[in-house]
Design a protein around this motif. Structure first.
Motif, PDB file in Angstrom:
ATOM      1  N   LYS A 184      62.640  53.185  40.830  1.00 26.65           N
ATOM      2  CA  LYS A 184      60.936  54.178  40.687  1.00 26.65           C
ATOM      3  C   LYS A 184      61.375  53.188  41.529  1.00 26.65           C
ATOM      4  N   ALA A 185      60.520  53.321  42.940  1.00 21.72           N
ATOM      5  CA  ALA A 185      59.219  52.614  43.696  1.00 21.72           C
ATOM      6  C   ALA A 185      58.186  52.702  43.402  1.00 21.72           C
ATOM      7  N   PRO A 186      57.796  51.610  44.083  1.00 20.62           N
ATOM      8  CA  PRO A 186      58.186  50.588  44.834  1.00 20.62           C
ATOM      9  C   PRO A 186      58.417  49.809  43.937  1.00 20.62           C
ATOM     10  N   LEU A 187      59.425  49.090  43.826  1.00 22.06           N
ATOM     11  CA  LEU A 187      59.980  47.454  43.462  1.00 22.06           C
ATOM     12  C   LEU A 187      58.764  46.391  43.283  1.00 22.06           C
ATOM     13  N   LEU A 188      57.369  47.159  43.194  1.00 25.02           N
ATOM     14  CA  LEU A 188      56.586  45.407  43.716  1.00 25.02           C
ATOM     15  C   LEU A 188      55.414  45.971  42.664  1.00 25.02           C
ATOM     16  N   ARG A 189      54.379  45.144  42.984  1.00 28.71           N
ATOM     17  CA  ARG A 189      53.146  44.823  42.104  1.00 28.71           C
ATOM     18  C   ARG A 189      51.618  43.697  42.398  1.00 28.71           C
ATOM     19  N   PHE A 190      50.873  44.529  41.941  1.00 26.04           N
ATOM     20  CA  PHE A 190      49.737  43.380  42.739  1.00 26.04           C
ATOM     21  C   PHE A 190      48.534  43.231  41.414  1.00 26.04           C
ATOM     22  N   THR A 191      48.115  41.979  41.201  1.00 21.87           N
ATOM     23  CA  THR A 191      47.331  42.073  40.400  1.00 21.87           C
ATOM     24  C   THR A 191      46.466  41.047  41.203  1.00 21.87           C
ATOM     25  N   LEU A 192      44.844  41.378  41.500  1.00 21.05           N
ATOM     26  CA  LEU A 192      43.975  40.214  41.892  1.00 21.05           C
ATOM     27  C   LEU A 192      43.429  40.028  40.044  1.00 21.05           C
ATOM     28  N   VAL A 193      43.368  38.901  40.724  1.00 23.66           N
ATOM     29  CA  VAL A 193      42.057  37.864  39.190  1.00 23.66           C
ATOM     30  C   VAL A 193      41.054  37.968  40.200  1.00 23.66           C
ATOM     31  N   ARG A 194      39.987  38.103  39.092  1.00 23.39           N
ATOM     32  CA  ARG A 194      38.380  36.902  39.879  1.00 23.39           C
ATOM     33  C   ARG A 194      38.634  35.500  38.674  1.00 23.39           C
ATOM     34  N   LEU A 195      37.786  34.845  39.092  1.00 20.98           N
ATOM     35  CA  LEU A 195      37.746  33.691  38.363  1.00 20.98           C
ATOM     36  C   LEU A 195      36.012  33.235  38.207  1.00 20.98           C
ATOM     37  N   GLY A 196      36.053  33.362  39.293  1.00 19.30           N
ATOM     38  CA  GLY A 196      34.491  33.242  39.762  1.00 19.30           C
ATOM     39  C   GLY A 196      33.527  34.219  40.435  1.00 19.30           C
TER      40      GLY A 196
ATOM     41  N   ASP B 195      34.487  28.808  30.298  1.00 18.78           N
ATOM     42  CA  ASP B 195      35.147  28.046  31.242  1.00 18.78           C
ATOM     43  C   ASP B 195      36.923  27.462  30.880  1.00 18.78           C
ATOM     44  N   ALA B 196      36.717  26.954  29.838  1.00 17.86           N
ATOM     45  CA  ALA B 196      38.278  26.200  29.140  1.00 17.86           C
ATOM     46  C   ALA B 196      39.412  26.753  28.331  1.00 17.86           C
ATOM     47  N   GLU B 197      38.613  28.305  28.661  1.00 15.11           N
ATOM     48  CA  GLU B 197      40.054  29.545  28.707  1.00 15.11           C
ATOM     49  C   GLU B 197      40.493  30.077  29.508  1.00 15.11           C
ATOM     50  N   ARG B 198      40.133  29.357  30.859  1.00 19.33           N
ATOM     51  CA  ARG B 198      40.086  31.221  31.366  1.00 19.33           C
ATOM     52  C   ARG B 198      41.713  30.908  32.322  1.00 19.33           C
ATOM     53  N   GLU B 199      41.738  29.350  32.516  1.00 20.71           N
ATOM     54  CA  GLU B 199      42.906  28.870  32.974  1.00 20.71           C
ATOM     55  C   GLU B 199      43.765  29.389  32.076  1.00 20.71           C
ATOM     56  N   ALA B 200      43.920  29.031  30.463  1.00 21.01           N
ATOM     57  CA  ALA B 200      45.039  29.868  29.902  1.00 21.01           C
ATOM     58  C   ALA B 200      45.487  30.999  29.628  1.00 21.01           C
ATOM     59  N   ALA B 201      43.639  32.024  29.409  1.00 24.79           N
ATOM     60  CA  ALA B 201      43.994  32.594  30.471  1.00 24.79           C
ATOM     61  C   ALA B 201      44.577  33.736  31.391  1.00 24.79           C
ATOM     62  N   TYR B 202      44.491  32.788  32.397  1.00 26.83           N
ATOM     63  CA  TYR B 202      45.255  33.653  33.748  1.00 26.83           C
ATOM     64  C   TYR B 202      46.638  33.429  33.584  1.00 26.83           C
ATOM     65  N   GLU B 203      47.148  32.499  33.714  1.00 28.03           N
ATOM     66  CA  GLU B 203      48.454  31.719  33.175  1.00 28.03           C
ATOM     67  C   GLU B 203      48.807  32.510  31.808  1.00 28.03           C
ATOM     68  N   HIS B 204      48.639  33.523  30.860  1.00 32.41           N
ATOM     69  CA  HIS B 204      49.106  34.406  30.391  1.00 32.41           C
ATOM     70  C   HIS B 204      49.398  35.619  31.078  1.00 32.41           C
ATOM     71  N   LEU B 205      47.824  35.666  31.165  1.00 33.46           N
ATOM     72  CA  LEU B 205      48.340  36.806  32.040  1.00 33.46           C
ATOM     73  C   LEU B 205      49.791  37.066  33.668  1.00 33.46           C
ATOM     74  N   ARG B 206      49.608  35.876  34.022  1.00 29.95           N
ATOM     75  CA  ARG B 206      50.619  35.478  34.935  1.00 29.95           C
ATOM     76  C   ARG B 206      52.210  35.588  34.630  1.00 29.95           C
ATOM     77  N   SER B 207      52.291  35.141  33.184  1.00 33.93           N
ATOM     78  CA  SER B 207      53.475  34.897  32.992  1.00 33.93           C
ATOM     79  C   SER B 207      53.759  36.441  32.519  1.00 33.93           C
ATOM     80  N   GLU B 208      53.724  36.921  32.205  1.00 32.94           N
ATOM     81  CA  GLU B 208      53.769  38.267  31.418  1.00 32.94           C
ATOM     82  C   GLU B 208      54.049  39.094  32.773  1.00 32.94           C
ATOM     83  N   ASP B 209      53.113  39.208  33.762  1.00 40.03           N
ATOM     84  CA  ASP B 209      53.830  39.361  34.564  1.00 40.03           C
ATOM     85  C   ASP B 209      54.704  39.664  34.867  1.00 40.03           C
ATOM     86  N   GLN B 210      55.433  38.107  35.539  1.00 40.63           N
ATOM     87  CA  GLN B 210      56.318  37.522  35.398  1.00 40.63           C
ATOM     88  C   GLN B 210      58.115  38.000  35.196  1.00 40.63           C
ATOM     89  N   GLN B 211      57.702  38.021  33.702  1.00 39.96           N
ATOM     90  CA  GLN B 211      58.200  38.916  32.822  1.00 39.96           C
ATOM     91  C   GLN B 211      58.887  40.402  32.374  1.00 39.96           C
TER      92      GLN B 211
END
Length: 198
Positions: A121-133, A98-114
């Motif tokens: 190459k098409a498509p110029l979009l992507r989806f990531t579905l993150v299961r937190l609970g 629990d104490a690390e889950r939000e940080a792990a999500y933020e790391h994943l989100r930030s890496e994706d944004q970068q």
């Protein structure tokens, strides 16, 4: 990997020309036009239906299947592919403490944004579905601004969740019809109007 074939070759809109220039100008820095949104989803989620809905949107809208060719052509063009693979990633963080889950999500989100898009190459979009609970998800949707703007985003989301619910949507207007209409506009008058504003 699907066998991608070109369905159509279309000109760029004036805004797309600007976005493409900025995307190609300096590839060593973060692309300012990579847009990311995250949606909090709670309750019982049919993940297969959500993924199918996103694939349905790609098939429904030709503009979402665009790649941008700029080498060995007189002027850049957009190549509309007849079919594209859906860039989709499932990430399960339920076993992360629990104490690390939000940080792990933020790391994943930030890496994706970068992560930059290859404009050719098409498509110029992507989806990531993150299961937190057990009934708690976040859907990260990342796309290049060359595909979607603030006006079209609500339509995109309405259609996504309508398809998820299994609703039938009306036939979509042809993208090339919009481009044809746009080509009839007086470009010099538009430029003059913008110069007066700024």
């Amino acid at each position: 990997m699907q066998n991608q074939k070109i369905e159509d070759i279309l000109p760029l809109t004036p805004l797309q020309q600007g976005f493409l220039f900025h995307a190609l100008y300096d590839t060593q820095v973060q692309d300012s036009y990579v847009v990311q949104m995250a949606f909090e989803l709670t309750g019982s989620l049919n993940t297969a239906a959500l993924r199918a809905a996103t694939q349905g949107l790609l098939q429904r809208h030709a503009s979402l299947r665009a790649a941008f060719a700029h080498r060995q052509v007189k002027e850049p063009v957009q190549l509309i592919m007849n079919a594209v693979d859906l860039p989709w990633q499932d990430v399960d963080l339920r076993d992360t403490p629990d104490a690390e889950r939000e940080a792990a999500y933020e790391h994943l989100r930030s890496e994706d944004q970068q992560q930059r898009f290859d404009m050719s190459k098409a498509p110029l979009l992507r989806f990531t579905l993150v299961r937190l609970g057990e009934h708690h998800y976040r859907l990260i949707f990342t796309h290049h601004h060359i595909l979607l703007d603030g006006w079209s985003m609500p339509i995109f989301l309405q259609e996504l969740f309508a398809l998820y619910r299994g609703e039938q949507l009306p036939r979509v207007a042809a993208y090339k019809d919009y481009l044809r209409w746009l080509s009839t506009r007086d470009r010099q008058a538009a430029q003059a109007a913008w110069k007066r504003v700024f």
